[in-house]
Write an enzyme that holds these catalytic residues in place. Structure first.
Site, PDB file in Angstrom:
ATOM      1  N   SER A 153       0.862  -1.172   0.000  1.00 59.21           N
ATOM      2  CA  SER A 153       0.000   0.000   0.000  1.00 59.21           C
ATOM      3  C   SER A 153       0.894   1.216   0.000  1.00 59.21           C
ATOM      4  O   SER A 153       2.050   1.155   0.452  1.00 59.21           O
ATOM      5  CB  SER A 153      -0.894   0.016   1.250  1.00 59.21           C
ATOM      6  OG  SER A 153      -1.548   1.276   1.398  1.00 59.21           O
TER       7      SER A 153
ATOM      8  N   TYR B  11      -1.313  -1.056  10.715  1.00 56.40           N
ATOM      9  CA  TYR B  11      -1.415  -1.346   9.273  1.00 56.40           C
ATOM     10  C   TYR B  11      -0.215  -0.778   8.526  1.00 56.40           C
ATOM     11  O   TYR B  11       0.378  -1.445   7.673  1.00 56.40           O
ATOM     12  CB  TYR B  11      -2.711  -0.739   8.740  1.00 56.40           C
ATOM     13  CG  TYR B  11      -2.974  -0.956   7.267  1.00 56.40           C
ATOM     14  CD1 TYR B  11      -3.543  -2.138   6.801  1.00 56.40           C
ATOM     15  CD2 TYR B  11      -2.687   0.048   6.339  1.00 56.40           C
ATOM     16  CE1 TYR B  11      -3.801  -2.328   5.455  1.00 56.40           C
ATOM     17  CE2 TYR B  11      -2.947  -0.135   4.985  1.00 56.40           C
ATOM     18  CZ  TYR B  11      -3.508  -1.315   4.546  1.00 56.40           C
ATOM     19  OH  TYR B  11      -3.769  -1.492   3.213  1.00 56.40           O
TER      20      TYR B  11
END
Length: 265
Positions: A156, A169
């Site tokens: 990401s 995350y």
């Protein structure tokens, strides 16, 4: 004719994956579904993974309808390594090989670090980092038998730039980037490349609430140079490229697909 031209193999149909077997995790919906669809359309025999067998069956039927190619399912939780190991082995036995692993599963929990318990951190890291690490290791063992493999990690842009209240995350995605680079070094001599795709903001089902939020969409218009959300199907070609023979000398690379978000001041 130059020496380089003399060494070039016959030109193939570009970006075809005929004869290749691919496993895409987290593919019942969203970006995983789109990448699985693109790989299938390029000729790969695709197996899709998720935790819910019913949703997987529906997704497999939809991909088959779209591409005209059969799609198999492998329901398991990537945080359950024994289940993942068994699934990888079953796919390799049934198909005779495993060529491509797209590690797409990712859980997200946006909270300040002080609000997490140790157990919650460990559970999120198990899904987002440890599970994909062990699954890649298992897949690479089968790929090495045929001296060919593509490990594709979906990270990401959060692994490169941080937002508030998203520490676990972000740490996991940064860890996946480091893992991908390490595997690119460790497995290269076995004919296996390791690369990553780092998506930006895509209008997936998971982000439906944000897409509908006028204020957030105004932020997207300002922050993303292209001035819009990514359309889910726009991720598929990135996976096909990294899985293809055309990417045979691409190893240890993060392919950012974010409309230019991470290069804007």
């Amino acid at each position: 004719m130059t020496d380089a031209a003399a060494e070039r193999p016959p030109l193939p149909r570009p970006f075809r994956l005929d004869g290749r077997v691919a496993l895409v995790t987290g593919a019942a919906r969203g970006l995983g579904y789109e990448m699985a669809t693109a790989l299938s359309a390029a000729g790969a025999r695709v197996v899709i993974n998720g935790r819910h067998a019913g949703r997987l069956a529906q997704a497999a039927a939809a991909i088959t309808a779209a591409t005209g190619r059969p799609v198999d399912t492998a329901p398991f939780d990537v945080a359950d390594f024994a289940a993942g190991r068994d699934a990888i082995g079953a796919i390799a036995r049934a198909q005779g090989r495993l060529d491509i692993l797209v590690g797409n599963v990712g859980a997200r929990d946006r909270r300040p670090l002080k609000d997490f318990t140790a157990g919650e951190i460990e559970a999120l890291i198990a899904t987002d980092l440890v599970g994909p690490m062990l699954l890649a290791r298992e897949a690479a063992e089968h790929m090495a038998m045929h001296r060919h493999g593509r490990l594709i990690t979906v990270t990401s842009i959060a692994g490169q730039v941080a937002n508030r209240h998203d520490p676990v995350y972000t740490a996991a995605k940064a860890g996946l980037t480091g893992l991908m680079r390490a595997l690119a070094v460790d497995y290269a001599r076995a004919g296996i490349t390791s690369n990553a795709i780092a998506p930006g903001m895509f209008a997936t089902e998971t982000n439906a609430g944000l897409v509908a939020d006028a204020d957030f969409s105004a932020f997207v218009d300002i922050r993303v140079p292209l001035g819009r959300w990514g359309r889910p199907h726009e991720i598929g070609a990135a996976a096909v490229f990294l899985a293809s023979d055309e990417a045979s000398f691409v190893n240890g690379h993060v392919l950012v697909v974010d409309g230019g978000q991470t290069v804007r001041m």
